[in-house]
Design a protein around this motif. Structure first.
Motif, PDB file in Angstrom:
ATOM      1  N   ASP A 162       0.819  -1.208   0.000  1.00 14.88           N
ATOM      2  CA  ASP A 162       0.000   0.000   0.000  1.00 14.88           C
ATOM      3  C   ASP A 162       0.855   1.261   0.000  1.00 14.88           C
ATOM      4  N   ALA A 163       2.086   1.177   0.498  1.00 10.33           N
ATOM      5  CA  ALA A 163       3.012   2.296   0.318  1.00 10.33           C
ATOM      6  C   ALA A 163       3.308   2.481  -1.172  1.00 10.33           C
ATOM      7  N   VAL A 164       3.493   1.370  -1.874  1.00  5.03           N
ATOM      8  CA  VAL A 164       3.692   1.433  -3.321  1.00  5.03           C
ATOM      9  C   VAL A 164       2.456   2.047  -3.989  1.00  5.03           C
ATOM     10  N   GLY A 165       1.276   1.648  -3.529  1.00  2.11           N
ATOM     11  CA  GLY A 165       0.044   2.224  -4.069  1.00  2.11           C
ATOM     12  C   GLY A 165      -0.064   3.714  -3.803  1.00  2.11           C
ATOM     13  N   LEU A 166       0.360   4.153  -2.610  1.00  2.27           N
ATOM     14  CA  LEU A 166       0.361   5.580  -2.309  1.00  2.27           C
ATOM     15  C   LEU A 166       1.295   6.328  -3.251  1.00  2.27           C
ATOM     16  N   GLY A 167       2.477   5.750  -3.492  1.00  2.00           N
ATOM     17  CA  GLY A 167       3.394   6.377  -4.440  1.00  2.00           C
ATOM     18  C   GLY A 167       2.772   6.522  -5.812  1.00  2.00           C
ATOM     19  N   ALA A 168       2.037   5.500  -6.256  1.00  2.00           N
ATOM     20  CA  ALA A 168       1.369   5.568  -7.557  1.00  2.00           C
ATOM     21  C   ALA A 168       0.277   6.640  -7.559  1.00  2.00           C
ATOM     22  N   ALA A 169      -0.420   6.800  -6.432  1.00  2.00           N
ATOM     23  CA  ALA A 169      -1.450   7.836  -6.336  1.00  2.00           C
ATOM     24  C   ALA A 169      -0.838   9.226  -6.455  1.00  2.00           C
ATOM     25  N   LEU A 170       0.304   9.441  -5.803  1.00  2.00           N
ATOM     26  CA  LEU A 170       0.973  10.737  -5.902  1.00  2.00           C
ATOM     27  C   LEU A 170       1.476  10.974  -7.323  1.00  2.00           C
ATOM     28  N   ASP A 171       1.938   9.920  -7.996  1.00  2.00           N
ATOM     29  CA  ASP A 171       2.313  10.053  -9.400  1.00  2.00           C
ATOM     30  C   ASP A 171       1.116  10.520 -10.228  1.00  2.00           C
ATOM     31  N   TYR A 172      -0.042   9.925  -9.952  1.00  2.00           N
ATOM     32  CA  TYR A 172      -1.252  10.274 -10.707  1.00  2.00           C
ATOM     33  C   TYR A 172      -1.614  11.741 -10.489  1.00  2.00           C
ATOM     34  N   VAL A 173      -1.590  12.182  -9.243  1.00  2.00           N
ATOM     35  CA  VAL A 173      -1.909  13.579  -8.937  1.00  2.00           C
ATOM     36  C   VAL A 173      -0.911  14.511  -9.613  1.00  2.00           C
ATOM     37  N   ASN A 174       0.356  14.152  -9.575  1.00  2.00           N
ATOM     38  CA  ASN A 174       1.373  14.989 -10.216  1.00  2.00           C
ATOM     39  C   ASN A 174       1.179  15.070 -11.727  1.00  2.00           C
ATOM     40  N   ARG A 175       0.713  13.976 -12.336  1.00  2.00           N
ATOM     41  CA  ARG A 175       0.466  14.015 -13.778  1.00  2.00           C
ATOM     42  C   ARG A 175      -0.651  14.998 -14.120  1.00  2.00           C
ATOM     43  N   LEU A 176      -1.690  15.009 -13.300  1.00  2.00           N
ATOM     44  CA  LEU A 176      -2.781  15.965 -13.532  1.00  2.00           C
ATOM     45  C   LEU A 176      -2.375  17.379 -13.157  1.00  2.00           C
ATOM     46  N   GLY A 177      -1.569  17.498 -12.120  1.00  2.00           N
ATOM     47  CA  GLY A 177      -1.177  18.806 -11.616  1.00  2.00           C
ATOM     48  C   GLY A 177      -2.101  19.237 -10.491  1.00  2.00           C
ATOM     49  N   LEU A 178      -1.608  19.248  -9.264  1.00  2.00           N
ATOM     50  CA  LEU A 178      -2.457  19.591  -8.127  1.00  2.00           C
ATOM     51  C   LEU A 178      -3.071  20.979  -8.255  1.00  2.00           C
ATOM     52  N   PRO A 179      -2.358  21.999  -8.749  1.00  2.00           N
ATOM     53  CA  PRO A 179      -3.032  23.291  -8.936  1.00  2.00           C
ATOM     54  C   PRO A 179      -4.193  23.215  -9.919  1.00  2.00           C
ATOM     55  N   ASN A 180      -4.084  22.367 -10.951  1.00  4.22           N
ATOM     56  CA  ASN A 180      -5.187  22.194 -11.892  1.00  4.22           C
ATOM     57  C   ASN A 180      -6.371  21.514 -11.208  1.00  4.22           C
ATOM     58  N   ILE A 181      -6.072  20.519 -10.392  1.00  2.00           N
ATOM     59  CA  ILE A 181      -7.116  19.859  -9.614  1.00  2.00           C
ATOM     60  C   ILE A 181      -7.812  20.868  -8.711  1.00  2.00           C
ATOM     61  N   ALA A 182      -7.007  21.690  -8.028  1.00  2.00           N
ATOM     62  CA  ALA A 182      -7.575  22.682  -7.111  1.00  2.00           C
ATOM     63  C   ALA A 182      -8.486  23.650  -7.846  1.00  2.00           C
ATOM     64  N   ALA A 183      -8.069  24.080  -9.029  1.00  3.58           N
ATOM     65  CA  ALA A 183      -8.879  25.027  -9.792  1.00  3.58           C
ATOM     66  C   ALA A 183     -10.202  24.398 -10.215  1.00  3.58           C
ATOM     67  N   TYR A 184     -10.157  23.163 -10.699  1.00  2.21           N
ATOM     68  CA  TYR A 184     -11.395  22.507 -11.128  1.00  2.21           C
ATOM     69  C   TYR A 184     -12.320  22.260  -9.946  1.00  2.21           C
ATOM     70  N   GLU A 185     -11.771  21.794  -8.844  1.00  2.04           N
ATOM     71  CA  GLU A 185     -12.613  21.532  -7.675  1.00  2.04           C
ATOM     72  C   GLU A 185     -13.220  22.817  -7.128  1.00  2.04           C
ATOM     73  N   HIS A 186     -12.473  23.921  -7.220  1.00  2.00           N
ATOM     74  CA  HIS A 186     -13.053  25.186  -6.757  1.00  2.00           C
ATOM     75  C   HIS A 186     -14.211  25.605  -7.650  1.00  2.00           C
ATOM     76  N   HIS A 187     -14.085  25.340  -8.929  1.00  2.00           N
ATOM     77  CA  HIS A 187     -15.202  25.578  -9.842  1.00  2.00           C
ATOM     78  C   HIS A 187     -16.425  24.757  -9.419  1.00  2.00           C
ATOM     79  N   LEU A 188     -16.218  23.481  -9.119  1.00  2.55           N
ATOM     80  CA  LEU A 188     -17.329  22.651  -8.657  1.00  2.55           C
ATOM     81  C   LEU A 188     -17.917  23.184  -7.355  1.00  2.55           C
ATOM     82  N   LEU A 189     -17.058  23.635  -6.437  1.00  2.00           N
ATOM     83  CA  LEU A 189     -17.534  24.173  -5.168  1.00  2.00           C
ATOM     84  C   LEU A 189     -18.406  25.398  -5.399  1.00  2.00           C
ATOM     85  N   GLU A 190     -17.973  26.290  -6.266  1.00  2.00           N
ATOM     86  CA  GLU A 190     -18.783  27.462  -6.592  1.00  2.00           C
ATOM     87  C   GLU A 190     -20.140  27.043  -7.147  1.00  2.00           C
TER      88      GLU A 190
END
Length: 586
Positions: free
Chosen positions: A462-490
């Motif tokens: 599961d540590a390996v799985g966590l590393g893969a999850a962080l890779d996935y987030v980095n591929r999308l770009g956390l600031p991009n995720i934050a911007a989209y989620e803020h749009h949904l929140l609005e």
């Protein structure tokens, strides 16, 4: 509209994106929403449509002020000239971001990019956009106040006319021609196999992300690959599989270090999750250094996991817990916080984002204030790490904890950041193998951190799985995720505020995507059950945060919570279902 001139772009952009929040009001009457049967299954192909689907430009703003959260640096990306420490996203090369939540929506100016919601029928044409047929005034002062805090200085497209939507499309084409790249939310949804299912015959809408996030295929594959190919214990064997397992485990540690901006891999300790991480700190550092009469300062917004362990050690050591109050919006009262601190303050424990209300705390400023009194600061990042760029060195935290399953990783794994200067002062958490240097029956000497805090066989896969999850987030770009989620929140805030009688619980100006609410004469568990019948998964209850809800005058709430794979169409389904629940006999 065949040729877009610079003057036209300037004029359209000024009108569409820079209006004051009350320039276009919502319709006085609620706009009827389609029955669920008319909503396309989420994650499935949608029919072609003629206008963009909730596309909006996200622009870079200035750096947050001293009271805001600092921006971390997920992958190694050089800072943008003139933009302070703002990172550029790997998914949007060269495009800087100012994360939402710092004074609302990112300010306009600079290079734009687009984040596209999927093409679902609820937003398939101008006529189908809620509020597209007219505008009205007469909003209550309370609703206007919430609008002002959630939608500062921008028109979100709500109440937009068909002409304005066509003009927005023209802007999108023009910006796309300049090299901006969209983030395809349909493609993101396709990464999560669990979202393809139907619940009670309805497409699954997973709006329980504050409890746990779903897992992309890349994380599932990483865990399967480990068990199929590399499964072995780590560190203590010379054979090939042990070497591969050790490399995979320590690679995950390096990914966590980079993701939260720690200075060394030695500062990253793997645990089962946030709860175990806080217990580790409370029952090692807290138990060792707290004295009778010392004070532990916690906010009124804490999860039980950041209350109960401190109560236990306080009772054992004769220390006292002092609580930082919050205002009626669910925001920290900073003046009161400063009054609470004093020479007996030894530990300050703060959630970075409230799981019950969504409030983002100004933890950078609060940490700096606590340091004036020599206090150590622990930050609970369980609800922030998937939504807000974090850099623990810039925060100044002594301890930072988070859970893997809140950021698209597996359950049963999390991490604790322990500042290296404290390693010699924090005693071991548990005894056993791996954490020792030498053992005799008379005395044991311990390994250095992080092994010192990781007794026994760890949760390697599961540590390996966590590393893969962080890779996935980095591929999308956390600031991009934050911007989209803020749009949904609005958008979600706007839609829920249209429902007569619904009360939003927690209206902080700075929030992650949490939309807790109550309905008059309806029990929260009843609402949760009815929503489940519609295929909509939300959390109902006290969310392991009873003090924060009681401060708001309620015992329980219904809590939809948002993530990168959610859509405006799902929010429409939620709002429509709530209206039907309102009409049910009590």
């Amino acid at each position: 509209m065949d040729e877009i001139t610079p003057d036209m772009i300037s004029r359209i952009a000024s009108r569409l994106y820079n209006e004051p929040p009350n320039a276009k009001a919502l319709p006085a009457a609620e706009t009827p929403l389609p029955e669920p049967s008319s909503v396309a299954p989420t994650g499935m192909p949608s029919p072609p449509v003629s206008v963009p689907h909730n596309s909006f430009p996200v622009h870079s703003g200035g750096m947050p002020g001293p009271s805001a959260l600092p921006v971390g640096s997920p992958p190694a990306v050089p800072p943008n000239p003139g933009m302070g420490n703002l990172p550029t996203s790997p998914s949007f090369p060269g495009v800087p971001f100012s994360p939402p939540g710092f004074g609302g929506v990112p300010s306009f100016g600079g290079t734009p990019t687009f984040i596209h919601a999927p093409a679902f029928p609820a937003h398939g044409s101008a006529a189908e956009v809620p509020g597209a047929q007219g505008t009205s005034g007469g909003l209550s002062a309370f609703v206007q106040s919430i609008r002002a805090s959630h939608f500062p200085g921008r028109n979100n497209g709500l109440g937009a006319t068909a002409v304005e939507l066509r003009e927005r499309q023209a802007l999108n084409k023009q910006y796309s021609a300049q090299g901006s790249r969209p983030m395809d939310v349909n493609a993101v949804r396709g990464d999560f196999p669990i979202l393809r299912q139907r619940v009670h015959g309805k497409p699954l809408a997973w709006l329980d992300n504050a409890a746990t996030t779903q897992k992309p295929q890349s994380v599932i594959d990483a865990i399967s690959h480990f068990y199929e190919n590399d499964n072995s214990n780590i560190h203590r064997a010379a054979h090939t599989l042990a070497a591969r397992a050790t490399d995979a485990y320590e690679s995950a540690r390096q990914k966590v270090q980079a993701f939260i901006g720690a200075s060394s891999v030695k500062e990253i300790v793997f645990v089962r999750g946030t709860t175990e991480g806080i217990n580790l700190i409370a029952k090692t550092y807290g138990a060792k250094f707290l004295q009778p009469g010392d004070e532990i300062v916690l906010s009124n917004l804490e999860h039980h996991a950041n209350i109960v362990p401190w109560q236990m050690v306080a009772k054992e050591k004769g220390a006292h817990i002092r609580v930082i109050p919050v205002n009626d919006r669910g925001e920290i009262m900073m003046e009161e916080y400063q009054k609470i601190l004093g020479p007996r303050t030894k530990i300050v424990g703060l959630t970075q984002a409230s799981n019950s209300l969504g409030t983002i705390l100004p933890v950078h400023e609060m940490t700096q204030i606590a340091k004036r009194y020599g206090a150590r600061v622990l930050i609970d990042g369980a609800q922030s790490v998937a939504h807000i760029p974090v850099n623990v060195q810039e925060l100044g935290a002594d301890f930072f904890v988070f859970s893997g399953h809140k950021i698209f990783g597996p359950t049963g794994i999390g991490a604790v950041y322990i500042k290296e200067e404290l390693h010699d002062f924090v005693p071991p958490w548990q005894g056993g193998g791996n954490m020792i240097r030498n053992v005799t029956f008379e005395e044991t000497s311990y390994s250095e951190a992080p092994a010192k805090f990781e007794a026994g066989t760890p949760n390697i896969a599961d540590a390996v799985g966590l590393g893969a999850a962080l890779d996935y987030v980095n591929r999308l770009g956390l600031p991009n995720i934050a911007a989209y989620e803020h749009h949904l929140l609005e958008y979600g805030t706007e839609q829920l505020l249209r429902i007569n009688g619904l009360r939003l619980i927690g209206t902080a100006r700075e929030k992650v995507g949490v939309l807790s609410f109550v309905l008059p004469s309806k029990r929260t568990e009843e609402i949760g059950r009815h929503l489940d019948q519609e295929g909509i998964a939300v959390r109902s209850g006290h969310h392991c945060s009873q003090p924060s809800l009681r401060r708001m005058g309620v015992e329980t709430t219904v809590r939809p919570s948002l993530s990168i794979y959610n859509t405006c169409s799902e929010i429409d389904r939620l709002a429509d279902a709530i209206r039907r629940i309102q009409r049910l006999p009590s």
